[in-house]
Each structure stands twice: as C-alpha cells, then as structure tokens.
Design an enzyme around this catalytic site. Structure first.
Site, short mmCIF file in Angstrom:
data_model
loop_
_atom_site.label_atom_id
_atom_site.label_comp_id
_atom_site.label_asym_id
_atom_site.label_seq_id
_atom_site.Cartn_x
_atom_site.Cartn_y
_atom_site.Cartn_z
N TYR A 237 76.87 -7.14 45.31
CA TYR A 237 75.91 -7.85 44.44
C TYR A 237 76.62 -8.92 43.62
O TYR A 237 76.21 -10.08 43.59
CB TYR A 237 75.25 -6.82 43.51
N THR B 144 67.21 -5.90 32.16
CA THR B 144 65.82 -6.15 31.77
C THR B 144 64.96 -4.97 32.20
O THR B 144 65.20 -4.38 33.26
CB THR B 144 65.33 -7.46 32.43
N ASN C 260 60.20 -9.96 51.32
CA ASN C 260 60.23 -9.17 52.56
C ASN C 260 59.89 -7.70 52.28
O ASN C 260 59.92 -6.87 53.18
CB ASN C 260 61.58 -9.29 53.28
#
Ligand code: UDP
Length: 308
Positions: free
Chosen positions: A145, A175, A32
């Site tokens: 989260y 990462t 989105n």
C-alpha cells in the site's frame, strides 16, 4: 463540473460522490467492487446526474463525453484488505494511477490523487509535515500500500511536470464514519462493532501506538477545498487530535455503554507507532480545519452501525 470518481462505491468515494452531487456537479463513479459496495451509492443511482460504471481502473478507461475532474480514490485502504489483495493494491496505485492520469490528460481535466499518511511509514518526525519523506519498509507486508501510494504521488507529479496536468494530492489520515464496512478490519469499525455486539475489543499490542482520527464529513470538506484550490503538491487532511489505541477503546466503551472487555492481540508487522498530521498547510492554503470532535463522530458512526 462533470467529475469522475474512481472507488466511487467505497467508503470515502461514495461520500465524495454524494457531496459533489449535492453541490450541483455531475458524477461518474467507477468501481470494481472488490472492497466497494453498491449499497453505498444506492440512494444516488436514481439521481439523474449520477452514473456508475463497474470496471477495474487498472485497465484502459473509456469515459465518453467531457470530464472536468478525475478523483482517483480506488484502492483497498484497510490494512486487512490490502494484505488480502496485495497485488491488486499495487496495481491500482500504479497502473490505476497511470490510467486515470491518462484520462485526465486526454480530457484536459483536473486530477486529484487520494494519497495517504502511510507514505510517512513509521514516522520519525512528529507530527508529520508534508515535506517529510517518510520511513517506509518497502518489502514488509504494508509496503504494498505504502509504496503504491508513493509511486502514485511520483507519477502524479511527473504528469504535472511533463504533460502539464493540473494535479492535487491529498494525504488522508485515519478517517471514519458512516458507510465503513462493519468488518473492514480498521480500528474504529472493529471497536464500534465489537462494543455494540458485546464482544471483546481487540487492542493490538499494548495499545500505546497513536492515531489521529478524522470524521468523514470533515475529511470530504477538506478534499473538496483542495480540489477547488490552486495548490499543487501534497496536503495533509486529517484531524490532529492524537489518541492512543487504548484511549480509543475506552472512549468507545464509554460512548456505547458497552460492558465488553478489552483484550490484547499481537501487533501487526510494521504497525506505525505514532501518527498525527501537521495541518498548517491545509489551514493556511485552504482555510480548512476539522470541526467534528472525535466523540461526536464516534456517536454518529455508532448509530449508523447500530441501525436496523
Ligand atoms: N488496531 C487495534 N485493534 C483492531 C484494529 C486495529 O488495536 O481491532 C490498531 C492497529 O494495530 C493500529 C491502529 O489500531 O495501531 C489503527 O489501525 P487501522 O487498521 O485502523 O489503520 P492504520 O492506521 O494502521 O492504517
């Protein structure tokens, strides 16, 4: 295989799309574009085996044709982003996981959930093994989260147990690499951009907190190894080399030759004090381990941020 990748225009999602195409799979990316960016897949749009759908995956998903695998990578992932979009973060981890599992069930497709080291919260077990249940503050700002991803794991296992969906869960540790948004707020992108611009490096708190940083090519190779394996249940994919945030700042200054100073800013609420994956399971089940040293990955990423 024909693979659906949600969050396909995001940092990790776009790397996954490219890796899947390169190995001969067809890819349908859905995003989105809240935190994703079409620039990340610009080079893929011309490839015949790639298609892009702009859609919010918390709504019903309709993907025509056969699908062999669904990879659910849609979610804000930088603390700055999920604090800015707390409700969307909760929705994509809950409703989005439900919708994408529904798609996998309807298509008879394998399902891979992008989970996170944040399910361990501020861990009291070190390094973190997959059987550790974690130490999360459900009502703190990061809870949006952490709890969304914990719910997503529960939903994924429920679809496996109740509907027989063939599922994989990857717990991704910090990462970094090319195609991170320069100002996404995460530590590696912040420090590199600050160092290259000659701005002060903002260390939050005293900088003694630790993280373990994985270069994106290693992370993607691990995720694909998990997708191709027969292992059901969470697997940590991350680089177990642990550094304090202050060490990272000094390494970035050294690598970039920057004269920036280091300044300290307040530590965010519930910032985990230590994080390091135990990757015994990934080593034994997948034969995977990271290969790119931190300094090499940082140098490649610095080059990318410094381009143009
Ligand atoms: N951090 C920092 N300076 C920054 C951004 C982050 O010192 O400009 C710290 C942050 O407080 C945390 C660590 O770096 O301790 C990693 O933060 P990041 O946002 O990259 O991810 P997290 O692991 O917290 O999800």
């Amino acid at each position: 295989m024909r693979v659906v990748v949600t969050g396909g225009a995001g940092f990790l999602g776009s790397h996954l799309c490219r890796a899947l195409l390169d190995r001969g799979d067809a890819v349908v990316a859905i995003d989105n574009l809240i935190t994703g960016n079409l620039d990340n897949v610009d080079d893929l749009l011309a490839r015949g085996e790639f298609s892009f759908i702009e859609q919010d995956v918390t709504n019903h998903l309709d993907v025509p044709g056969a699908v062999d695998a669904v990879l659910h990578f849609a979610s804000p992932a930088s603390p700055v982003d999920y604090l800015e979009h707390p409700i969307q973060t909760l929705k994509v981890g809950s409703l989005g996981t439900h919708k994408t599992l529904g798609l996998a069930k309807a298509k008879g497709a394998r399902y891979l959930l992008a989970s996170t080291s944040e399910v361990y919260g501020d861990p009291q077990v070190h390094p973190q093994t997959e059987d550790y249940w974690g130490h999360v503050n459900p009502i703190g700002p990061r809870g949006v989260y952490d709890e969304a991803k914990r719910f997503a794991e529960a939903m994924t296992m429920a679809y496996h147990r109740c509907h027989g969906v063939d599922v994989r869960i990857v717990r991704i540790f910090n990462t970094f690499g090319e195609q991170m948004r320069p100002r996404d707020g995460r530590v590696v992108s912040n420090f590199l951009v600050q160092a290259l611009a000659g701005e002060p490096l903002t260390v939050y708190g005293d900088g003694d907190q630790t993280r373990s940083f994985c270069y994106v090519a290693d992370e993607v190779r691990g995720i694909l190894a998990l997708l191709d394996s027969n292992y059901v249940g969470p697997v940590n994919i991350g680089n177990p080399e642990e550094h304090t945030v202050l060490e990272l700042a000094r390494l970035v200054l050294e690598l970039t030759g920057s004269a920036s100073e280091i300044v300290h800013r307040p530590l965010p609420v519930d910032d985990p004090t230590q994080r390091k994956p135990d990757i015994t399971l990934a080593r034994t089940e997948l034969g995977w381990e990271p290969e790119v040293p931190l300094a090499d990955g940082l140098a490649r990423t610095a080059k990318w941020f410094g381009r143009g």
